[in-house]
Motif scaffolding. Structure first.
Motif, PDB file in Angstrom:
ATOM      1  N   GLN A   4     -27.251 -36.538  81.954  1.00  0.00           N
ATOM      2  CA  GLN A   4     -26.211 -36.922  80.996  1.00  0.00           C
ATOM      3  C   GLN A   4     -25.526 -35.690  80.417  1.00  0.00           C
ATOM      4  O   GLN A   4     -24.313 -35.680  80.220  1.00  0.00           O
ATOM      5  N   LEU A   5     -26.311 -34.647  80.170  1.00  0.00           N
ATOM      6  CA  LEU A   5     -25.727 -33.382  79.686  1.00  0.00           C
ATOM      7  C   LEU A   5     -24.767 -32.831  80.733  1.00  0.00           C
ATOM      8  O   LEU A   5     -23.665 -32.394  80.416  1.00  0.00           O
ATOM      9  N   HIS A   6     -25.179 -32.905  82.014  1.00  0.00           N
ATOM     10  CA  HIS A   6     -24.330 -32.357  83.067  1.00  0.00           C
ATOM     11  C   HIS A   6     -23.046 -33.170  83.248  1.00  0.00           C
ATOM     12  O   HIS A   6     -21.987 -32.607  83.516  1.00  0.00           O
ATOM     13  N   LEU A   7     -23.161 -34.501  83.078  1.00  0.00           N
ATOM     14  CA  LEU A   7     -21.948 -35.329  83.140  1.00  0.00           C
ATOM     15  C   LEU A   7     -20.977 -34.926  82.031  1.00  0.00           C
ATOM     16  O   LEU A   7     -19.769 -34.829  82.235  1.00  0.00           O
ATOM     17  N   TRP A   8     -21.539 -34.680  80.836  1.00  0.00           N
ATOM     18  CA  TRP A   8     -20.690 -34.293  79.700  1.00  0.00           C
ATOM     19  C   TRP A   8     -20.024 -32.946  79.986  1.00  0.00           C
ATOM     20  O   TRP A   8     -18.827 -32.764  79.746  1.00  0.00           O
ATOM     21  N   ILE A   9     -20.815 -32.003  80.516  1.00  0.00           N
ATOM     22  CA  ILE A   9     -20.253 -30.686  80.833  1.00  0.00           C
ATOM     23  C   ILE A   9     -19.155 -30.833  81.890  1.00  0.00           C
ATOM     24  O   ILE A   9     -18.079 -30.242  81.768  1.00  0.00           O
ATOM     25  N   ALA A  10     -19.422 -31.673  82.912  1.00  0.00           N
ATOM     26  CA  ALA A  10     -18.417 -31.880  83.963  1.00  0.00           C
ATOM     27  C   ALA A  10     -17.131 -32.416  83.352  1.00  0.00           C
ATOM     28  O   ALA A  10     -16.032 -31.989  83.719  1.00  0.00           O
ATOM     29  N   GLN A  11     -17.254 -33.324  82.388  1.00  0.00           N
ATOM     30  CA  GLN A  11     -16.035 -33.879  81.807  1.00  0.00           C
ATOM     31  C   GLN A  11     -15.275 -32.843  80.986  1.00  0.00           C
ATOM     32  O   GLN A  11     -14.048 -32.777  81.020  1.00  0.00           O
ATOM     33  N   ARG A  12     -16.004 -31.986  80.261  1.00  0.00           N
ATOM     34  CA  ARG A  12     -15.337 -30.945  79.480  1.00  0.00           C
ATOM     35  C   ARG A  12     -14.644 -29.932  80.388  1.00  0.00           C
ATOM     36  O   ARG A  12     -13.504 -29.525  80.147  1.00  0.00           O
ATOM     37  N   VAL A  13     -15.343 -29.514  81.456  1.00  0.00           N
ATOM     38  CA  VAL A  13     -14.778 -28.495  82.352  1.00  0.00           C
ATOM     39  C   VAL A  13     -13.564 -29.064  83.089  1.00  0.00           C
ATOM     40  O   VAL A  13     -12.521 -28.399  83.196  1.00  0.00           O
ATOM     41  N   HIS A  66     -13.215 -36.781  86.055  1.00  0.00           N
ATOM     42  CA  HIS A  66     -12.941 -36.919  84.616  1.00  0.00           C
ATOM     43  C   HIS A  66     -12.750 -38.396  84.233  1.00  0.00           C
ATOM     44  O   HIS A  66     -13.328 -38.877  83.250  1.00  0.00           O
ATOM     45  N   ALA A  67     -11.958 -39.105  85.047  1.00  0.00           N
ATOM     46  CA  ALA A  67     -11.674 -40.512  84.741  1.00  0.00           C
ATOM     47  C   ALA A  67     -12.940 -41.356  84.846  1.00  0.00           C
ATOM     48  O   ALA A  67     -13.210 -42.204  83.982  1.00  0.00           O
TER      49      ALA A  67
END
Lengths: 111, 244
Positions: A4-13, A66-67
């Motif tokens: 979940q942390l990595h998904l969040w990071i992916a969305q920010r990047v 992102h979407a």
């Protein structure tokens, strides 16, 4: 939780990249069509251009991921759709969306 | 004497309804004064909670005219225009015990889940450190910790948070604010375990930074910025490989 942390990071990047990419995309369109531009002229510029292929493949990948991550959050909050299986499904949907865009970018490069 | 109309939600976990009351409208009265007057003069069975009456203990929070507030420090004239009624409900997002009293256990359980207790670095197993830690009050971590340390645990932020309403597992602003004060406590040794505990969908990464918590905190704290700090720490730790 790490996933979940990595998904969040992916969305920010991807958001940071998209902010830049959308600006480049829109400015390019506005500049390119000012004097009138045909499909053939566009293709003449993109065909064989690794820079445009790379840019639009990256754009499509970022937009797809992102979407999907954003929709995952909305589905979790509004519909209660949560779980690892659904996370994998969202990742699949994101990559599939990205694939359509990458295919289009490849068409402009190769077609 | 003018009267103040008051609607109070009465019931329990199974459900309930509003009851109407009237009390004398006074020049100076807090919402808690009104509730106490109704309980003493009209409705002895009315359940509500308070202790200090001076904004220290965090016991008396309720929903007042649609907003969670600390009732002991909320003057009636600040929340209701002359002639307007008061509508009181128990705090949202928490199980109702009876009437205006909610069960705060889920709220404080989440403080524990967010590892909200101090873990001394120099003194494991509760041993007493050999010397005092020197913490410059002006240092950045100490200032970050000080910014959130005055939480009274009233639950107003928790009751005001949309994400808590959408995801019952979400730790909520108060627990995450507490975690951030400890992440910035240089004497604490549980940074990594704490950041793990507050990571992910049930933790800081679900926060949309809509800042209702910051807007409504009666102590003027800023849990929203604390949560942003947790996200920032986790982001850089993950990117720089400090999380394995």
């Amino acid at each position: 939780m790490r996933g979940q942390l990595h998904l969040w990071i992916a969305q920010r990047v991807t958001a940071a990249f998209l902010a830049l990419a959308v600006a480049v995309h829109l400015v390019t369109i506005i500049i390119a069509v000012r004097g009138g531009l045909s499909a053939a002229e566009i293709l003449a510029r993109t065909r064989g251009s690794e820079a445009w292929l790379l840019f639009y493949a990256g754009f499509a990948l970022a937009a797809g991921l992102h979407a999907a991550i954003g929709l995952r959050a909305i589905a979790a909050e509004w519909l209660g759709w949560r779980g690892r299986g659904l996370d994998i499904a969202w990742l699949g949907i994101g990559l599939l969306t990205a694939l359509f865009g990458i295919r289009a970018a490849w068409g402009l490069y190769h077609g | 004497m003018e009267t103040l109309k008051v609607r109070i939600w009465r019931g329990d976990a199974a459900g309930g309804a509003f009851s109407a009351y009237e009390v004398p409208a006074r020049e100076n009265q807090t919402v808690l004064d009104v509730v106490s007057e109704i309980q003493r003069e009209q409705e002895p069975a009315l359940a509500y909670r308070f202790a200090c009456r001076v904004g220290m203990c965090g016991s008396c929070a309720m929903e007042v005219n649609g907003r969670a507030r600390w009732t002991c420090r909320t003057h009636v004239k600040r929340v209701a225009k002359p002639g307007e009624a008061l509508t009181l409900r128990p705090l949202p997002h928490l199980p109702v015990i009876r009437d205006l009293a909610t069960d705060m256990a889920p709220f404080f359980d989440k403080w524990a889940r967010a590892k909200g207790s101090f873990q001394p670095k120099d003194a494991p197993d509760g041993a007493v450190p050999e010397d005092f830690a020197v913490v410059p009050p002006g240092s950045k971590p100490r200032r970050e910790a000080d910014a959130g340390i005055e939480c009274i645990g009233c639950g107003v932020c928790y009751a005001s948070c949309d994400v808590v309403g959408w995801n019952p597992d979400y730790l909520g602003p108060a627990a995450l604010n507490r975690a951030w004060t400890l992440v910035n406590d240089v004497r604490d040794g549980a940074r990594r375990a704490r950041l793990d505990a507050v990571s992910g969908d049930a933790g800081c990464h679900s926060c949309h930074s809509t800042q209702s918590c910051t807007e409504r905190c009666p102590k003027g704290l800023d849990p929203s910025s604390a949560i942003a700090g947790l996200k920032r720490s986790l982001f850089w730790d993950a990117l720089l490989g400090r999380r394995g």
